[in-house]
Design an enzyme around this catalytic site. Structure first.
Site, PDB file in Angstrom:
ATOM      1  N   SER A 148       0.825  -1.173   0.019  1.00 19.96           N
ATOM      2  CA  SER A 148       0.068   0.110  -0.089  1.00 19.96           C
ATOM      3  C   SER A 148       1.011   1.311  -0.136  1.00 19.96           C
ATOM      4  O   SER A 148       1.899   1.315   0.574  1.00 19.96           O
ATOM      5  CB  SER A 148      -0.911  -0.098   1.248  1.00 19.96           C
ATOM      6  OG  SER A 148      -1.700   1.139   1.422  1.00 19.96           O
ATOM      7  N   TYR A 161      -1.579   0.459  10.243  1.00 23.05           N
ATOM      8  CA  TYR A 161      -1.824  -0.171   8.927  1.00 23.05           C
ATOM      9  C   TYR A 161      -0.527   0.156   8.123  1.00 23.05           C
ATOM     10  O   TYR A 161       0.303  -0.524   7.611  1.00 23.05           O
ATOM     11  CB  TYR A 161      -3.178   0.335   8.311  1.00 23.05           C
ATOM     12  CG  TYR A 161      -3.250  -0.099   6.989  1.00 23.05           C
ATOM     13  CD1 TYR A 161      -3.522  -1.450   6.693  1.00 23.05           C
ATOM     14  CD2 TYR A 161      -3.133   0.560   5.955  1.00 23.05           C
ATOM     15  CE1 TYR A 161      -3.723  -1.898   5.252  1.00 23.05           C
ATOM     16  CE2 TYR A 161      -3.091   0.261   4.527  1.00 23.05           C
ATOM     17  CZ  TYR A 161      -3.492  -0.762   4.647  1.00 23.05           C
ATOM     18  OH  TYR A 161      -4.015  -1.289   3.089  1.00 23.05           O
TER      19      TYR A 161
END
Ligand code: NAP
Length: 256
Positions: A148, A161
């Site tokens: 990501s 995250y």
């Protein structure tokens, strides 16, 4: 009589393993490969949902070469047995397992933070490590890790995250480096925003948001070429380049 089945796609004899076979991106990837005649193995913890995806792919592409395999990415002790259960080693592997989690909750709940970190980093890295060893012994293969842009720089809004994805990106970089003299390729994919169940209800900017099918086509395209790190929408490479370059005094003042 109406034929609900598409004409059978011509089998390439090749096999794709999707780790995260219930993910929206994973399902789109499996569909894209099956359309090109690949056999597909869907690995998922929710076997019933993965089976429904498998049935759908079989119906859409008239292929019998879709299988479902149970995996819990947190159960690292099961990985060798999981790989053995696949039968033949896959030609390509796409890992899409992930957990966005809740950043404010993670700040006060170590168990939640641990689940995010283990799901995005520890589990995928250890499973890909075990698979990479077998691909290297065979001599070829493609490993795609879906990471990501959140891993490019830690931000207040999602740094647990982001940190776990940064770890996964660093892992993929090292694996790619280690295997660079072999025919096992390792590619990191950073999708940017994607319309999936993970982002359901979020107000996403259209120009920076991809459909799962667009991510899948980029991943299918990795069969050729020599890509290392792919930003599905190229605008994200520029945006994250700018965010990475911001000096800390300025970065700290921004609410990102
Ligand atoms: N959507 C976005 O905007 C976006 C952006 C950048 C990166 N990504 C990354 O893209 C990947 C796919 O995400 P998505 O958008 O398709 O979301 P998704 O549909 O929520 O997919 C996440 C997948 O991870 C699986 N998973 C979670 N914990 C697991 C565990 N312990 N064992 C096995 N599987 C587990 C989920 O399984 P269950 O169905 O059983 O929960 C699901 O298949 C993720 O790595 C995500 O971080 C997404």
């Amino acid at each position: 009589m109406t034929n609900l089945h598409k004409p059978k796609s011509i089998s390439t004899g090749k096999r794709l393993l999707v780790i995260g076979g219930t993910s929206d991106i994973g399902r789109a990837v499996a569909d894209a490969y099956a359309a090109k005649g690949w056999g597909v193995a869907l690995a998922a913890r929710d076997v019933e949902r993965a089976r429904r995806n498998a049935d759908d792919i079989q119906t859409r592409h008239g292929t019998d070469h879709v299988s479902v395999h149970p995996i819990d990415i947190l159960d690292t002790a099961s990985f060798d047995a999981f790989i053995d259960s696949l039968g033949a080693l896959p030609d390509s592997i796409v890992c899409v397992v992930g957990m966005l989690g809740d950043q404010p909750r993670a700040q006060g709940d170590p168990d939640h933070a641990t689940a995010i970190i283990r799901t995005n980093f520890e589990g995928p890295a250890l499973l890909l490590e075990a698979l990479a060893g077998r691909l290297a012994a065979r001599g070829d293969g493609l490993i795609v890790g879906v990471s990501s842009v959140a891993g490019d720089r830690g931000r207040a809004s999602n740094y647990v995250y982001g940190a776990s994805k940064a770890g996964f990106s660093a892992y993929l970089s090292g694996l790619r480096n280690r295997l660079s003299q072999t025919d096992v390729r390792v590619v990191t994919v950073k999708p940017g925003f994607v319309r999936t169940s993970m982002t359901e209800g979020m107000d996403l900017p259209g120009a920076l948001t991809a459909a799962p099918e667009a991510v899948a086509q980029r991943i299918l395209g990795l069969q050729t070429g020599n890509a290392n790190v792919v930003y599905v929408l190229s605008a994200w490479r520029l945006i994250m380049g700018i965010i990475r370059a911001l000096p800390e005094p300025i970065f700290k003042r921004l609410k990102l």
